[in-house]
Design a protein around this motif. Structure first.
Motif, short mmCIF file in Angstrom:
data_model
loop_
_atom_site.label_atom_id
_atom_site.label_comp_id
_atom_site.label_asym_id
_atom_site.label_seq_id
_atom_site.Cartn_x
_atom_site.Cartn_y
_atom_site.Cartn_z
N UNK A 60 0.74 -1.20 0.10
CA UNK A 60 0.10 -0.02 0.15
C UNK A 60 0.81 1.33 -0.14
N UNK A 61 1.98 1.23 0.78
CA UNK A 61 2.95 2.29 0.90
C UNK A 61 3.61 2.61 -0.78
N UNK A 62 3.71 1.24 -1.24
CA UNK A 62 4.35 1.73 -2.62
C UNK A 62 3.27 2.11 -3.69
N UNK A 63 2.01 1.75 -3.32
CA UNK A 63 1.13 2.19 -4.34
C UNK A 63 0.78 3.46 -4.16
N UNK A 64 0.62 4.15 -2.98
CA UNK A 64 0.68 5.63 -2.69
C UNK A 64 1.73 6.19 -3.30
N UNK A 65 2.97 5.89 -3.07
CA UNK A 65 4.10 6.44 -3.51
C UNK A 65 4.15 6.44 -5.21
N UNK A 66 3.71 5.54 -5.87
CA UNK A 66 3.44 5.53 -7.36
C UNK A 66 2.75 6.59 -7.72
N UNK A 67 1.52 6.57 -7.03
CA UNK A 67 0.27 7.71 -7.46
C UNK A 67 0.68 9.00 -6.88
N UNK A 68 1.70 9.26 -5.96
CA UNK A 68 1.61 10.53 -5.19
C UNK A 68 1.64 11.69 -6.15
N UNK A 69 2.40 11.67 -7.14
CA UNK A 69 2.59 13.03 -7.97
C UNK A 69 1.30 13.15 -8.69
N UNK A 70 0.57 12.13 -9.40
CA UNK A 70 -0.66 12.08 -10.06
C UNK A 70 -1.71 12.50 -9.12
N UNK A 71 -1.67 12.22 -7.90
CA UNK A 71 -2.90 12.80 -6.98
C UNK A 71 -2.47 14.26 -6.44
N UNK A 72 -1.38 14.56 -6.50
CA UNK A 72 -1.05 15.95 -6.19
C UNK A 72 -1.58 16.87 -7.40
N UNK A 73 -1.01 16.41 -8.42
CA UNK A 73 -1.20 17.09 -9.77
C UNK A 73 -2.79 17.32 -9.94
N UNK A 74 -3.76 16.39 -9.39
CA UNK A 74 -5.01 16.63 -9.74
C UNK A 74 -5.58 17.25 -8.41
N UNK A 75 -4.89 17.61 -7.52
CA UNK A 75 -5.30 18.22 -6.42
C UNK A 75 -6.27 17.36 -5.59
N UNK A 76 -5.63 16.33 -5.35
CA UNK A 76 -6.42 15.27 -4.26
C UNK A 76 -7.88 15.08 -4.74
N UNK A 77 -8.12 14.63 -5.94
CA UNK A 77 -9.33 14.51 -6.16
C UNK A 77 -10.17 13.44 -5.72
N UNK A 78 -11.13 13.61 -5.23
CA UNK A 78 -11.70 12.45 -4.01
C UNK A 78 -11.90 11.41 -4.84
N UNK A 79 -12.23 11.19 -5.99
CA UNK A 79 -12.31 9.93 -7.01
C UNK A 79 -11.26 9.31 -7.02
N UNK A 80 -10.06 9.99 -7.20
CA UNK A 80 -8.93 9.32 -7.31
C UNK A 80 -8.35 8.55 -5.92
N UNK A 81 -8.65 9.28 -5.12
CA UNK A 81 -8.27 8.93 -3.45
C UNK A 81 -8.88 7.53 -3.30
N UNK A 82 -10.10 7.59 -3.58
CA UNK A 82 -11.24 6.60 -3.17
C UNK A 82 -10.78 5.43 -4.10
N UNK A 83 -10.27 5.63 -5.30
CA UNK A 83 -10.22 4.38 -6.44
C UNK A 83 -8.92 3.80 -6.19
#
Length: 188
Positions: A119-142
């Motif tokens: 889970x830590x690796x998954x969050x690391x992998x998507x961290x830039x994507x999530x920040x770029x999308x300004x913590x979009x709720x649907x992204x975080x949830x999915x």
């Protein structure tokens, strides 16, 4: 038992929301959140903060069939989303090792350790994507939803005896997949 697990997870998420509100008011953490580059000292600080959140979430878990239904994923995923790859992986490793260490002979100890690190690796992998999308709720949830499904698969594949693992997943899958995913969206 299902209602008790759901209530426990929801209560734990509520407590994590209080922690998030307190952290959001700390100037050093606010600085960290808006900064693009982080020193090693800042990253270590965030790893410690999110590891503590994850460890507390483990201890607040609800005992089910010799395992814990908990909100540990929220600290790990939020750490990666907010703090970046080093924080996500560092938090995942610390929280995973802690989970293993508190129940070394437990039938889910290895599966939960591995899935927490994953889970830590998954969050690391998507961290830039999530920040770029300004913590979009649907992204975080999915993303959290998928990470929790992988945890359930890890339990089914690694935990023995299989019959106990299957029964556990039947009991904890809904709250840990659906409710924790919503909780991560709220926390981050």
């Amino acid at each position: 038992m299902g209602i008790e697990i759901n209530k426990s997870i929801i209560l734990n998420i509520g407590l994590l929301m209080v922690i998030a509100q307190i952290l959001a008011r700390v100037d050093k953490i606010k600085e960290y959140l808006v900064s693009e580059k982080h020193s090693a000292k800042e990253q270590l600080f965030m790893i410690i903060i999110f590891s503590i959140i994850s460890i507390v979430s483990t201890y607040m878990g609800y005992g089910v069939n010799g395992a814990l239904a908990n909100t540990r994923v929220i600290g790990v995923m939020a750490g990666g989303f907010i703090g970046g790859p080093i924080v996500g992986i560092g938090t995942g490793i610390i929280a995973g090792i802690h989970r293993y260490a508190i129940d070394i002979n437990g039938f889910t100890a290895v599966a939960c350790c591995i899935s927490t690190i994953l889970e830590g690796i998954i969050a690391a992998f998507f961290s830039k994507y999530v920040k770029k999308r300004k913590y979009e709720g649907a992204d975080l949830y999915l993303i959290t939803f998928v990470a929790e499904i992988l945890q359930m698969l890890a339990i089914l594949i690694i935990a023995k005896p299989y019959v106990m693992a299957l029964e556990l997943v039947r009991n904890i899958a809904f709250p840990m997949i659906f409710i924790n995913s919503f909780g991560d969206f709220l926390f981050a």
